[in-house]
Design a protein around this motif. Structure first.
Motif, PDB file in Angstrom:
ATOM      1  N   GLY A 133      29.016  63.828  30.439  1.00 47.16           N
ATOM      2  CA  GLY A 133      28.600  63.086  29.206  1.00 47.16           C
ATOM      3  C   GLY A 133      29.034  61.841  28.863  1.00 47.16           C
ATOM      4  N   LYS A 134      28.153  60.973  28.169  1.00 52.25           N
ATOM      5  CA  LYS A 134      28.657  59.697  28.178  1.00 52.25           C
ATOM      6  C   LYS A 134      29.145  59.562  26.701  1.00 52.25           C
ATOM      7  CE  LYS A 134      24.932  57.146  30.451  1.00 52.25           C
ATOM      8  NZ  LYS A 134      23.848  56.356  30.393  1.00 52.25           N
ATOM      9  N   ASN A 135      30.024  58.468  26.424  1.00 50.34           N
ATOM     10  CA  ASN A 135      30.516  58.344  25.060  1.00 50.34           C
ATOM     11  C   ASN A 135      29.744  57.233  24.333  1.00 50.34           C
ATOM     12  OD1 ASN A 135      31.661  55.960  26.115  1.00 50.34           O
ATOM     13  ND2 ASN A 135      33.268  56.936  26.255  1.00 50.34           N
ATOM     14  N   ALA A 136      30.037  56.841  23.151  1.00 48.55           N
ATOM     15  CA  ALA A 136      29.006  56.114  22.472  1.00 48.55           C
ATOM     16  C   ALA A 136      29.166  54.668  22.874  1.00 48.55           C
ATOM     17  CB  ALA A 136      29.831  55.978  20.840  1.00 48.55           C
ATOM     18  N   ALA A 137      30.379  54.180  23.505  1.00 49.32           N
ATOM     19  CA  ALA A 137      30.269  52.885  24.003  1.00 49.32           C
ATOM     20  C   ALA A 137      29.565  52.673  25.463  1.00 49.32           C
ATOM     21  CB  ALA A 137      31.687  52.506  24.519  1.00 49.32           C
ATOM     22  N   ASP A 138      29.570  53.879  26.095  1.00 56.91           N
ATOM     23  CA  ASP A 138      28.836  53.953  27.423  1.00 56.91           C
ATOM     24  C   ASP A 138      27.035  53.811  26.886  1.00 56.91           C
ATOM     25  OD1 ASP A 138      30.767  54.229  28.897  1.00 56.91           O
ATOM     26  OD2 ASP A 138      30.799  56.382  28.935  1.00 56.91           O
ATOM     27  N   LYS A 139      26.758  54.378  25.891  1.00 53.05           N
ATOM     28  CA  LYS A 139      25.378  54.508  25.351  1.00 53.05           C
ATOM     29  C   LYS A 139      25.067  53.116  24.902  1.00 53.05           C
ATOM     30  CE  LYS A 139      25.337  59.249  24.204  1.00 53.05           C
ATOM     31  NZ  LYS A 139      25.286  60.299  22.942  1.00 53.05           N
ATOM     32  N   ARG A 140      25.831  52.368  24.333  1.00 51.57           N
ATOM     33  CA  ARG A 140      25.738  51.049  23.867  1.00 51.57           C
ATOM     34  C   ARG A 140      25.301  50.136  25.069  1.00 51.57           C
ATOM     35  NH1 ARG A 140      29.649  52.039  19.720  1.00 51.57           N
ATOM     36  NH2 ARG A 140      31.126  51.221  20.879  1.00 51.57           N
ATOM     37  N   HIS A 141      26.222  50.258  25.818  1.00 53.26           N
ATOM     38  CA  HIS A 141      26.099  49.670  27.248  1.00 53.26           C
ATOM     39  C   HIS A 141      24.805  49.739  27.928  1.00 53.26           C
ATOM     40  CE1 HIS A 141      27.276  47.142  30.586  1.00 53.26           C
ATOM     41  NE2 HIS A 141      27.073  48.336  31.622  1.00 53.26           N
ATOM     42  N   THR A 142      24.281  51.029  27.964  1.00 48.87           N
ATOM     43  CA  THR A 142      22.923  51.210  28.319  1.00 48.87           C
ATOM     44  C   THR A 142      21.939  50.584  27.565  1.00 48.87           C
ATOM     45  OG1 THR A 142      23.983  53.422  29.201  1.00 48.87           O
ATOM     46  CG2 THR A 142      21.350  53.148  29.143  1.00 48.87           C
ATOM     47  N   ARG A 146      19.380  47.669  29.177  1.00 45.94           N
ATOM     48  CA  ARG A 146      17.912  48.099  29.078  1.00 45.94           C
ATOM     49  C   ARG A 146      17.273  47.099  28.275  1.00 45.94           C
ATOM     50  NH1 ARG A 146      16.975  53.365  26.224  1.00 45.94           N
ATOM     51  NH2 ARG A 146      17.349  51.926  24.570  1.00 45.94           N
ATOM     52  N   ASP A 147      17.642  46.408  27.326  1.00 45.11           N
ATOM     53  CA  ASP A 147      17.128  45.496  26.344  1.00 45.11           C
ATOM     54  C   ASP A 147      17.159  43.769  27.246  1.00 45.11           C
ATOM     55  OD1 ASP A 147      16.780  46.961  24.486  1.00 45.11           O
ATOM     56  OD2 ASP A 147      18.558  46.107  23.181  1.00 45.11           O
ATOM     57  N   TRP A 148      18.145  43.664  28.239  1.00 38.84           N
ATOM     58  CA  TRP A 148      18.253  42.614  28.872  1.00 38.84           C
ATOM     59  C   TRP A 148      17.457  42.504  29.852  1.00 38.84           C
ATOM     60  CZ3 TRP A 148      18.766  37.795  29.594  1.00 38.84           C
ATOM     61  CH2 TRP A 148      18.985  37.378  30.913  1.00 38.84           C
ATOM     62  N   GLY A 153      12.290  40.429  32.430  1.00 35.20           N
ATOM     63  CA  GLY A 153      10.896  40.574  32.603  1.00 35.20           C
ATOM     64  C   GLY A 153       9.746  39.795  31.537  1.00 35.20           C
ATOM     65  N   ARG A 154      10.319  39.690  30.496  1.00 38.70           N
ATOM     66  CA  ARG A 154       9.570  38.783  29.611  1.00 38.70           C
ATOM     67  C   ARG A 154       9.460  37.300  30.096  1.00 38.70           C
ATOM     68  NH1 ARG A 154      11.548  40.242  24.571  1.00 38.70           N
ATOM     69  NH2 ARG A 154      10.352  41.984  24.656  1.00 38.70           N
ATOM     70  N   LEU A 155      10.830  36.767  30.446  1.00 42.67           N
ATOM     71  CA  LEU A 155      10.890  35.203  30.704  1.00 42.67           C
ATOM     72  C   LEU A 155      10.336  35.217  31.906  1.00 42.67           C
ATOM     73  CD1 LEU A 155      14.747  34.974  29.619  1.00 42.67           C
ATOM     74  CD2 LEU A 155      12.943  33.616  28.640  1.00 42.67           C
ATOM     75  N   LEU A 156      10.368  36.174  32.823  1.00 35.46           N
ATOM     76  CA  LEU A 156       9.752  35.717  34.248  1.00 35.46           C
ATOM     77  C   LEU A 156       8.322  35.783  34.181  1.00 35.46           C
ATOM     78  CD1 LEU A 156      11.891  37.996  36.426  1.00 35.46           C
ATOM     79  CD2 LEU A 156      11.567  35.544  36.789  1.00 35.46           C
ATOM     80  N   ARG A 157       7.692  36.558  33.198  1.00 38.04           N
ATOM     81  CA  ARG A 157       6.278  36.398  32.874  1.00 38.04           C
ATOM     82  C   ARG A 157       5.677  35.047  32.443  1.00 38.04           C
ATOM     83  NH1 ARG A 157       6.754  41.813  31.737  1.00 38.04           N
ATOM     84  NH2 ARG A 157       6.833  41.561  29.536  1.00 38.04           N
TER      85      ARG A 157
END
Length: 160
Positions: A133-142, A146-148, A153-157
């Motif tokens: 299981g992941k804790n809350a900090a790990d989920k925030r990092h994920t 994902r957002d980055w 991808g948006r910048l490269l396009r």
């Protein structure tokens, strides 16, 4: 050194997928397990019905069971229909069950189903993951990663 890639299973038709599992858990290892079903359960799954969102697997008396998975009743099943949320036996080799049980007991890991599918031979299978299981900090990092990646991808396009 790169991580070894997991072998992919022969998925012909995916019926149900637990997409949230990869967000909530670190997936250590995956296994392909057969699933013992009644006739009306197979028919219901072939129609694409069923969910494993809240389900998990547990080991009791040397057998592996899929608990809390939902396979709705078959519409033409009459009195021989099944119970939608009954525990279903997973078919694994004894060596695999022993390995899973050891990991769950010693390392505090969890057995999470990732997907239910039919293979090329038409057999119903479950992709089972040994996960931590992941804790809350790990989920925030994920979420941040994902957002980055989406932004990259948006910048490269735009500039590519």
């Amino acid at each position: 050194m790169a991580r070894p890639q997991h072998k992919t299973f022969d998925k012909q038709k995916t019926v149900a997928e637990n997409r949230k599992a990869r967000f909530d858990y670190y997936i250590e290892d995956t296994f392909e397990a057969g699933i013992a079903l009644t006739g009306t359960e197979v028919k219901s799954l072939r129609f694409g019905e069923g969910s494993i969102g809240e389900s998990y697997a547990e080991i009791k008396n040397g057998e592996c069971w899929l608990v809390n998975s939902n396979v709705p009743e078959f519409s033409h099943g009459n009195r021989f229909n099944h119970q939608p949320k009954r525990p279903r036996k997973l078919l694994l080799h004894e060596r695999e069950i022993d390995r899973l049980q050891g990991a769950v007991e010693r390392k505090g890991m969890t057995l999470v189903p990732l997907s239910v599918y039919f293979n090329s031979r038409g057999r119903a299978k479950v992709e089972l993951a040994l996960a931590k299981g992941k804790n809350a900090a790990d989920k925030r990092h994920t979420i941040k990663e994902r957002d980055w990646k989406r932004e990259q991808g948006r910048l490269l396009r735009e500039h590519g």
